[in-house]
Design a protein around this motif. Structure first.
Motif, PDB file in Angstrom:
ATOM      1  N   GLN A 105     -51.187   2.530 -20.629  1.00 56.53           N
ATOM      2  CA  GLN A 105     -51.978   2.161 -19.460  1.00 56.53           C
ATOM      3  C   GLN A 105     -52.183   3.377 -18.560  1.00 56.53           C
ATOM      4  OE1 GLN A 105     -50.157  -0.718 -16.839  1.00 56.53           O
ATOM      5  NE2 GLN A 105     -52.133  -1.345 -16.037  1.00 56.53           N
ATOM      6  N   ARG A 106     -51.140   4.155 -18.357  1.00 55.47           N
ATOM      7  CA  ARG A 106     -51.261   5.374 -17.554  1.00 55.47           C
ATOM      8  C   ARG A 106     -52.222   6.364 -18.216  1.00 55.47           C
ATOM      9  NH1 ARG A 106     -45.104   5.010 -17.142  1.00 55.47           N
ATOM     10  NH2 ARG A 106     -44.836   3.730 -15.276  1.00 55.47           N
ATOM     11  N   ASP A 107     -52.118   6.481 -19.530  1.00 54.42           N
ATOM     12  CA  ASP A 107     -53.021   7.370 -20.263  1.00 54.42           C
ATOM     13  C   ASP A 107     -54.475   6.916 -20.111  1.00 54.42           C
ATOM     14  OD1 ASP A 107     -50.759   8.766 -21.094  1.00 54.42           O
ATOM     15  OD2 ASP A 107     -50.732   7.826 -23.086  1.00 54.42           O
ATOM     16  N   LEU A 108     -54.691   5.603 -20.155  1.00 55.03           N
ATOM     17  CA  LEU A 108     -56.044   5.078 -19.991  1.00 55.03           C
ATOM     18  C   LEU A 108     -56.562   5.363 -18.588  1.00 55.03           C
ATOM     19  CD1 LEU A 108     -58.443   3.556 -21.120  1.00 55.03           C
ATOM     20  CD2 LEU A 108     -57.293   1.419 -20.496  1.00 55.03           C
ATOM     21  N   ASP A 109     -55.716   5.208 -17.582  1.00 56.85           N
ATOM     22  CA  ASP A 109     -56.129   5.535 -16.216  1.00 56.85           C
ATOM     23  C   ASP A 109     -56.535   7.003 -16.105  1.00 56.85           C
ATOM     24  OD1 ASP A 109     -55.723   2.957 -15.273  1.00 56.85           O
ATOM     25  OD2 ASP A 109     -53.729   3.380 -14.476  1.00 56.85           O
ATOM     26  N   SER A 110     -55.792   7.882 -16.754  1.00 56.55           N
ATOM     27  CA  SER A 110     -56.140   9.311 -16.750  1.00 56.55           C
ATOM     28  C   SER A 110     -57.468   9.550 -17.462  1.00 56.55           C
ATOM     29  CB  SER A 110     -55.043  10.136 -17.424  1.00 56.55           C
ATOM     30  OG  SER A 110     -53.867  10.107 -16.661  1.00 56.55           O
ATOM     31  N   ALA A 111     -57.673   8.851 -18.569  1.00 59.25           N
ATOM     32  CA  ALA A 111     -58.925   8.996 -19.313  1.00 59.25           C
ATOM     33  C   ALA A 111     -60.113   8.515 -18.481  1.00 59.25           C
ATOM     34  CB  ALA A 111     -58.844   8.225 -20.635  1.00 59.25           C
ATOM     35  N   VAL A 112     -59.944   7.424 -17.751  1.00 59.09           N
ATOM     36  CA  VAL A 112     -61.010   6.928 -16.881  1.00 59.09           C
ATOM     37  C   VAL A 112     -61.292   7.963 -15.788  1.00 59.09           C
ATOM     38  CG1 VAL A 112     -61.610   5.159 -15.175  1.00 59.09           C
ATOM     39  CG2 VAL A 112     -60.614   4.492 -17.367  1.00 59.09           C
ATOM     40  N   GLY A 113     -60.250   8.557 -15.238  1.00 59.14           N
ATOM     41  CA  GLY A 113     -60.444   9.596 -14.232  1.00 59.14           C
ATOM     42  C   GLY A 113     -61.232  10.775 -14.779  1.00 59.14           C
ATOM     43  N   ALA A 114     -60.920  11.179 -16.003  1.00 62.49           N
ATOM     44  CA  ALA A 114     -61.648  12.270 -16.645  1.00 62.49           C
ATOM     45  C   ALA A 114     -63.108  11.888 -16.879  1.00 62.49           C
ATOM     46  CB  ALA A 114     -60.977  12.654 -17.966  1.00 62.49           C
ATOM     47  N   ALA A 115     -63.345  10.642 -17.245  1.00 61.39           N
ATOM     48  CA  ALA A 115     -64.716  10.176 -17.463  1.00 61.39           C
ATOM     49  C   ALA A 115     -65.498  10.189 -16.155  1.00 61.39           C
ATOM     50  CB  ALA A 115     -64.711   8.773 -18.074  1.00 61.39           C
TER      51      ALA A 115
END
Length: 83
Positions: A38-48
């Motif tokens: 979930q944390r990794d996904l939040d980081s990926a959304v931030g990068a997007a």
């Protein structure tokens, strides 16, 4: 590329759902690993979001994707981009 990306994201959603079902029958280490996802996904959304802003996408467009206002999107993600 958009079609390819959508298929990839559909697959990812299926994998995430399956991971949740598998973790339901597992122990604490597996739950911790899922929470890290979930944390990794939040980081990926931030990068997007950062990439979209760099390409000139508006906060209104990003807010619409999140189902919120441009102001809410900018408040949530704008601080991360300024850092």
């Amino acid at each position: 590329m958009a079609v390819e990306t959508m298929e990839y994201l559909k697959m990812l959603r299926r994998l995430i759902a399956a991971a949740g079902r598998r973790c339901a029958d597992a122990d604490e280490p597996e739950l911790k690993a899922l929470i890290q996802c979930q944390r990794d996904l939040d980081s990926a959304v931030g990068a997007a979001v950062a990439g979209m802003r760099a390409r000139g996408c508006s906060w209104a467009y990003i807010g619409e994707a999140f189902g919120t206002t441009r102001q809410a999107a900018q408040q949530r993600w704008g601080r991360d981009l300024a850092a």
